[in-house]
Scaffold this active site. Structure first.
Site, PDB file in Angstrom:
ATOM      1  N   LYS A  49       0.803  -1.229   0.000  1.00  0.00           N
ATOM      2  CA  LYS A  49       0.000   0.000   0.000  1.00  0.00           C
ATOM      3  C   LYS A  49       0.832   1.274   0.000  1.00  0.00           C
ATOM      4  CE  LYS A  49      -3.976  -2.160   0.267  1.00  0.00           C
ATOM      5  NZ  LYS A  49      -4.883  -2.231  -0.872  1.00  0.00           N
ATOM      6  N   SER A  93      -3.075 -12.712   3.512  1.00  0.00           N
ATOM      7  CA  SER A  93      -3.582 -12.358   2.176  1.00  0.00           C
ATOM      8  C   SER A  93      -2.625 -12.879   1.105  1.00  0.00           C
ATOM      9  CB  SER A  93      -3.788 -10.854   2.034  1.00  0.00           C
ATOM     10  OG  SER A  93      -2.587 -10.164   2.294  1.00  0.00           O
TER      11      SER A  93
END
Lengths: 90, 315
Positions: free
Chosen positions: B43, B257
């Site tokens: 991110k 994830s």
């Protein structure tokens, strides 16, 4: 052709609270028709005139059916279908 | 490698081969280690790009307050960038996220507004939109619809992958805001029209799907189905199993994830092997395992880890 269909919480009002129901059909469209005959009203929550509703995702053995053949996706005995509302990540 | 500042070092992550998990010499897996980013997740790319775009657009001034709905990583990245640039950050974060996310956000100086676990990130988005309406002077970058998010991956992640792996046949990443897949996916498709772009979507516990009605469903504005060739739903059991396998067999300490993404990548590898095709399958390791140690994902049996993640936003 019996398949297992996992129902999200929000649609269990149609399945008397059942998380997993069985249905029959050789394609997803037929499976949804069969679901409707057993759980009247559910098809309208899954489909609109264009096909699967925008906020509904359907997975055949974990693959999103929109990347298979959509409602025409063939379904075989012992397949597993999961219905989920679309949610955010990130 | 030398950089003028931490922010200048964002991007340029390593791509490493997975000799043990690759099924054959012709079907190879490659992991792009985004955990090697300043805050330890993919991110950072989107956060930096969104803030720089807002600066270019004249939306930010010294001391400005940013607001963002986030399940964690985007918030942590924004907090780091905001700190460097002199902005405040308010994150709306679902309460069912790991303790480390809260600690890291606070350490980087962000203020957290918790949102209800029921409804997961959808609820965080809804609450953030309400707060934005009540505080018009705050700037919501809104990762789900901010073109700079996808563009960061079009301009950096995609080109890096192509440069490191010109023979790339598959790109596999997680589907959250969809920014990574849309941006890198579009870039790679332009360079390699036949490439398979595959999404791995985390399947959470029922709590997260606890919408009041279906009209509360959410599809990120950035999402364009036509970029993808496949989309798979991966539950916590497979995510944790693959996450542990990545550590056991390749020594890579990743978060759940990334385990989910590896699961989808291995599925693509199996298909290529079955069809006798050669394949170079690149996938994203979104973050390291550090932020999930407290969840129980690394201790005990797979079943106990699955149970520990139930109801958590683990991706």
């Amino acid at each position: 052709m019996a398949v297992e269909v996992r129902i999200p919480t929000i649609l269990r009002t149609y399945t008397a609270g059942e998380k997993v129901v069985s249905a029959e059909g050789d394609s997803l469209a037929v499976v949804i028709q069969d679901l409707e005959s057993r759980h009247p009203g559910i098809a309208d929550r899954l489909l609109d005139e264009s096909g699967l509703r925008r906020f509904i995702n359907v997975y055949l053995n974990d693959e999103d059916v929109r990347f298979l053949e959509g409602l025409q996706t063939p379904v075989a005995d012992a397949d597993s279908i999961t219905i989920l509302p679309a949610v955010a990540g990130g | 490698m030398r950089f003028d500042s931490l922010l200048d070092s964002v991007g340029g992550t390593p791509l490493v081969g997975l000799p043990r998990l690759s099924p054959s010499p012709e079907v190879r897996l490659w992991a792009k280690l985004e955990d090697r980013s300043p805050t330890g997740s993919v991110k950072d790319r989107a956060a930096l790009a969104m803030i720089e775009q807002a600066e270019k657009d004249g939306l930010l001034y010294p001391g400005a307050t940013l607001l963002e709905p986030t399940s964690g990583n985007t918030g942590i990245s924004l907090a780091m960038v905001a700190r460097q640039r002199g902005y405040q950050l308010v994150c709306v974060m679902p309460e069912n996220t790991s303790a480390e996310r809260t600690q890291l956000l606070q350490a980087w100086g962000a203020t957290i507004v918790p949102s209800s676990a029921v409804g997961g990130s959808n609820e965080a988005v809804r609450v953030a939109k309400e707060i934005a309406a009540a505080n018009p002077e705050w700037v919501m970058l809104y990762q789900y619809g901010n073109e700079a998010n996808a563009r960061a991956h079009y301009e950096t992640t995609g080109p890096e992958l192509l440069a490191d792996l010109p023979t790339i046949t598959h790109f596999v990443a997680g589907l959250g805001t969809t920014g990574t897949l849309m941006g890198a996916g579009r870039f790679l498709r332009e360079a390699r029209p036949e490439i398979r772009i595959i999404a791995a979507e985390p399947r959470y516990g029922e709590l997260v799907y606890g919408l009041r009605n279906l009209s509360e469903g959410f599809v990120p504005e950035l999402y364009d189905e036509s970029v993808l060739t496949g989309r798979f739903s991966v539950g916590p059991l497979d995510a944790v199993r693959r996450m542990r396998q990545l550590m056991d067999e390749e020594g890579i300490f990743a978060g759940p994830s990334s385990g989910a993404i590896l699961h989808a990548a291995l599925g693509a590898a199996r298909t290529a092997l079955r069809d006798g095709e050669s394949a170079d399958i690149a996938f994203i390791v979104c973050d390291g395992g550090w932020k999930y140690l407290s969840t129980g994902a690394y201790d005990g049996t797979l079943d106990s880890a699955e149970e520990a993640l139930d109801g958590q936003l683990w991706a």
